[in-house]
Write a protein that holds these residues in place. Structure first.
Motif, short mmCIF file in Angstrom:
data_model
loop_
_atom_site.label_atom_id
_atom_site.label_comp_id
_atom_site.label_asym_id
_atom_site.label_seq_id
_atom_site.Cartn_x
_atom_site.Cartn_y
_atom_site.Cartn_z
N GLN A 197 -132.90 -7.62 79.97
CA GLN A 197 -132.92 -6.19 80.29
C GLN A 197 -133.37 -6.05 81.75
O GLN A 197 -134.55 -5.94 82.04
N GLY A 198 -132.41 -6.07 82.65
CA GLY A 198 -132.73 -5.98 84.07
C GLY A 198 -132.96 -7.32 84.72
O GLY A 198 -132.72 -7.49 85.91
N ASN A 199 -133.46 -8.28 83.96
CA ASN A 199 -133.66 -9.65 84.43
C ASN A 199 -133.13 -10.62 83.37
O ASN A 199 -133.04 -10.28 82.19
N TRP A 200 -132.82 -11.83 83.79
CA TRP A 200 -132.25 -12.81 82.87
C TRP A 200 -133.27 -13.20 81.81
O TRP A 200 -134.42 -13.50 82.11
N GLY A 626 -153.64 6.79 92.50
CA GLY A 626 -154.37 5.82 91.71
C GLY A 626 -153.47 5.04 90.79
O GLY A 626 -152.24 5.05 90.90
N PHE A 627 -154.11 4.36 89.82
CA PHE A 627 -153.35 3.49 88.92
C PHE A 627 -152.39 4.28 88.03
O PHE A 627 -151.34 3.77 87.65
N ARG A 628 -152.74 5.52 87.68
CA ARG A 628 -151.87 6.31 86.81
C ARG A 628 -150.49 6.50 87.45
O ARG A 628 -149.45 6.31 86.82
N ILE A 629 -150.50 6.89 88.73
CA ILE A 629 -149.22 7.09 89.41
C ILE A 629 -148.55 5.76 89.69
O ILE A 629 -147.32 5.64 89.58
N ARG A 630 -149.34 4.74 90.05
CA ARG A 630 -148.75 3.40 90.26
C ARG A 630 -147.96 2.97 89.02
O ARG A 630 -146.81 2.54 89.12
N ASP A 631 -148.58 3.10 87.85
CA ASP A 631 -147.92 2.68 86.62
C ASP A 631 -146.69 3.53 86.33
O ASP A 631 -145.63 3.01 85.93
N ALA A 632 -146.82 4.86 86.52
CA ALA A 632 -145.70 5.75 86.21
C ALA A 632 -144.49 5.45 87.10
O ALA A 632 -143.34 5.42 86.63
N VAL A 633 -144.73 5.22 88.38
CA VAL A 633 -143.63 4.90 89.30
C VAL A 633 -142.99 3.57 88.91
O VAL A 633 -141.76 3.43 88.89
N CYS A 634 -143.82 2.59 88.57
CA CYS A 634 -143.28 1.28 88.18
C CYS A 634 -142.46 1.39 86.90
O CYS A 634 -141.39 0.77 86.78
N PHE A 635 -142.92 2.17 85.92
CA PHE A 635 -142.16 2.35 84.69
C PHE A 635 -140.80 2.98 84.99
O PHE A 635 -139.77 2.58 84.43
N TYR A 636 -140.79 4.00 85.84
CA TYR A 636 -139.54 4.66 86.23
C TYR A 636 -138.58 3.64 86.83
O TYR A 636 -137.39 3.60 86.48
N MET A 637 -139.08 2.80 87.72
CA MET A 637 -138.24 1.79 88.37
C MET A 637 -137.75 0.75 87.37
O MET A 637 -136.60 0.29 87.45
N VAL A 638 -138.60 0.38 86.42
CA VAL A 638 -138.21 -0.61 85.41
C VAL A 638 -137.10 -0.07 84.52
O VAL A 638 -136.09 -0.74 84.29
N TYR A 639 -137.28 1.16 84.02
CA TYR A 639 -136.23 1.75 83.18
C TYR A 639 -134.92 1.87 83.95
O TYR A 639 -133.84 1.63 83.40
N ASN A 640 -135.01 2.24 85.21
CA ASN A 640 -133.80 2.38 86.02
C ASN A 640 -133.07 1.05 86.14
O ASN A 640 -131.85 0.98 85.97
#
Length: 739
Positions: A197-200, A626-640
């Protein structure tokens, strides 16, 4: 062939024939019109005509996207335009598509190099690739050859780009379609394959699941082919999902549970012709080790000793017969009436029958069919925002269609006001505490539920847990959001996994209610199938947002209005069918960054490095994240990346615009310096900070219009920053919200 280098590899990776047919349709339209700027509608008609004509003559071509139509003859032009978003994104390096004017053309740099010979060669190239692709569709499929191809190419393929790889097509489409054509695999079964899913993936697989007991490979029992990590062998196994048992019980107790189930099934089933030992060897650690523990029985095929096709299919039928025997006994449907197995199994939450990309195309087609049009990639962005966090803010001037977007998005996946899965709650200016939403106890001690509490109760019932529910708080900031919405904001942060569901702390405590109300509202929490949307206008009648609110939401802004946009007209058709979505389409898959980190390590590290750079800029004005936004942005990028919706730069552009810029406001020179620093990030190159601190009018001129021809990694953010800088210079104060 002297074809331009930019064109010579555009069909290298193909999951469908769409890119090739789109290019040929453009070339045909160019020959007809002799205009470089082509009508998107005419190109779409030619695209659809190709598939209809071949379908009518019996030629083998790709079928319409899953769930949208049975045949191309019933596939509408509106659906076709929506479908073309996929090849348009894939060919964005060479094509320019204007969504507002509905035109399409090659980029100017390409046209400058094209001549008649190049155009003829491009046509020949597309036709050859299309013919080769369609020939593969007509070729008799061989499971043995598919296994050989995987053995021979998977290790080297892991060094190649993941997106649109041919192995993905093999595992997700070709093998599953072949299995479905076998007489022993009927409509009860779901067939799916994965290379990651996004990576091998370390262990690629193809699974057959009986929908009566499971719809997901995360738990339950199913048949699955598992390749060893070193690609020396593949195992046809009767197996169990490991994700949910290990998450709920922990690794030690989870392994014990899986091994106990293995013994029970080995005693229950004949398993003739299969190995019933623990000698399956996939890998030495990680998920592969978990698969080894969960295997009930297996047949091993070594790379250099694959049996013939007939034997492979006979083996699969044998394993499927054992699986059917087990399922029949579990659900109490054996012909002999054997009811000795009385184990209770919880019904799994249904999964979506469409891929995410197909689902989004269907949503877009439905919205356009209803006569509404929204800017490109907005639906993808809205979906990713919901997937990241169940709270989204839609901001902008009145009349831009914010509330309508939520309603249409919900309707497109089967959530309507008629079935109570969509609820509009107008916010009143006098709301001052959560009782206006959740309810209150009257003087007699009886609980009077608010509209939101009623929705939460209905969404929480067992029969509704798999359905998505949307609550739209209209004009959310007419009252102070922190006053009446604070409980919801806090509760969102208490999400955790419990028995394959996401649960939160209670919004209404049972002890505070009388016995009659306690059974209904006591312990009421925020279910994982409820999605909250606030529409907001920013003017003198409304209230601003605190960082507590902004941290917990994606803020999608609607300010660009094209009044020259008119409804399209088509001949009446059957229209886009609404295919109801299960909650799995929208529900988060990750709650903590550690859940996604192992599979998306490089993407998360790249994203975090960008946020570190941004934080260094924002620290001077105390707006760093902070970490809350860091995690949210990373999740958005992962799903994308996982669902292959937008390019990585496009996705981060949305997040910079929605999660970072709303935090910036003020009147000081420090704010201007921070905005210029963010502009450097957005445009991807250094700026003359000293000169721009004195006068940034040249910069704002370049980026102050949507018609700007400037190129940047994050163009949406660059335009917004330019607007904010201009406001600061002209008015002495700036904010994301000023319009």
């Amino acid at each position: 062939m002297t074809l331009l280098s930019e064109l010579s590899s555009i069909f290298r990776h193909k999951q469908k024939s769409y890119k090739m047919v789109l290019i040929l349709s453009m070339l045909e339209e160019y020959r007809n019109s002799q205009q470089q700027l082509l009508s998107f509608g005419q190109v779409a008609e030619r695209f659809l005509s190709y598939y209809r004509m071949n379908e009518d003559t019996g030629n083998k071509v790709d079928i319409p996207p899953g769930g949208s139509a049975a045949r191309w003859s019933t596939f509408s032009l509106t659906q076709t335009k929506s479908l073309l978003n996929t090849p348009l994104n894939a060919l964005s390096a060479i094509l320019d598509f204007n969504n507002d004017q509905q035109t399409i053309t090659f980029k100017e740099s390409i046209w400058n190099q094209l001549n008649e010979q190049e155009l003829a060669e491009l046509k020949q190239y597309a036709e050859q690739e299309l013919e080769q692709y369609n020939l593969q569709l007509r070729t008799v499929f061989s499971l043995r050859q598919a296994l050989e191809d995987t053995f021979n190419t998977y290790t080297s393929a892991k060094n190649e780009p993941f997106a649109n790889h041919a192995l993905g097509t093999l595992f997700r489409q070709a093998i599953p379609e072949y299995f479905r054509s076998q007489p022993f695999i009927n409509e009860n079964y779901k067939v799916q394959g994965s290379i990651g899913q996004g990576n091998w993936a370390t262990i690629p697989w193809i699974a057959v699941l009986d929908r009566r007991i499971t719809e997901t490979t995360q738990h339950g029992e199913y048949v699955v082919y598992l390749f060893s990590e070193d690609m020396s062998s593949v195992y046809l196994t009767l197996n169990q999902g490991v994700t949910v048992p290990l998450r709920e019980r922990g690794r030690r107790d989870g392994h014990h549970y899986l091994m106990q189930k293995v013994q029970e099934m080995r005693e229950l089933l004949p398993l003739n012709g299969m190995q019933k030992d623990d000698n399956i060897l996939l890998t030495t650690s990680g998920l592969g080790r978990d698969y080894q523990v969960s295997t009930v029985a297996y047949i091993r095929y070594d790379k250099d000793h694959l049996p013939e096709e007939d034997q492979l299919l006979a083996d699969l039928e044998n394993v499927m017969n054992n699986y059917k025997l087990y399922v029949d006994q579990v659900v109490g449907q054996t012909a002999e009436g054997d009811e000795e197995l009385v184990e209770e199994i919880e019904r799994p939450i249904p999964t979506d029958t469409l891929t995410v990309l197909e689902r989004i195309q269907q949503i877009k087609a439905y919205i356009e069919q209803e006569g509404f049009h929204y800017p490109g990639a907005l639906i993808e962005n809205l979906y990713l925002s919901f997937k990241t966090k169940p709270f989204v803010i839609l901001a902008g001037v009145s009349g831009t269609g914010k509330t309508k977007l939520v309603k249409l998005f919900a309707e497109a996946i089967g959530a309507t006001s008629e079935n109570d899965q969509f609820t509009l709650i107008p916010v009143r200016p006098d709301w001052s505490d959560p009782s206006d939403l959740l309810g209150y106890k009257d003087l007699s001690g009886v609980f009077r539920p608010g509209r939101l509490a009623e929705v939460l109760v209905e969404a929480s019932t067992a029969e509704n847990r798999h359905k998505p529910y949307f609550v739209c708080l209209d004009e959310m900031n007419l009252a102070r959001v922190e006053h009446y919405f604070s409980d919801l904001l806090s509760i969102i942060e208490t999400q955790k996994w419990q028995e394959e569901r996401i649960v939160t702390s209670p919004l209404i405590h049972a002890k505070a209610l009388n016995p009659e109300d306690r059974s209904i509202y006591g312990g009421l929490a925020l279910p994982d199938n409820v999605y909250l949307v606030g529409t907001v206008n920013m003017d003198e009648t409304t209230h601003p947002f605190s960082k507590k609110v902004l941290d917990r939401a994606n803020t999608i802004e609607f300010n660009y209005i094209n009044l020259m946009q008119y409804p399209g007209y088509e001949e009446p058709s059957e229209g886009t069918a609404v295919v109801p979505a299960s909650n799995g389409f929208l529900r988060a898959d990750y709650l903590q960054l550690v859940d996604a980190y192992p599979n998306y390590l490089e993407l998360i590290q790249r994203t975090t490095e960008k946020l570190v750079t941004i934080n260094e800029i924002l620290e001077d004005i105390h707006s760093h994240v902070g970490f809350r936004i860091r995690d949210a942005v990373c999740f958005y990028m992962v799903y994308n990346q996982r669902f292959e919706l937008l390019s990585e730069n496009e996705a981060f552009d949305w997040q910079l615009l929605q999660k970072i810029l709303p935090r910036v406001q003020g009147s000081s020179s420090s704010v201007k310096r921070a905005l210029l620093g963010l502009m450097q990030v957005a445009v991807g190159k250094p700026l003359n900070m000293g000169a721009l601190m004195d006068d940034a009018s040249e910069l704002t001129r370049k980026w102050g219009s949507r018609q700007s021809t400037e190129v940047a990694p994050y163009p949406q953010s660059a335009r917004k920053i330019a607007f904010m800088i201009r406001r600061l210079e002209e008015d002495g104060f700036t904010s994301f919200w000023l319009s």
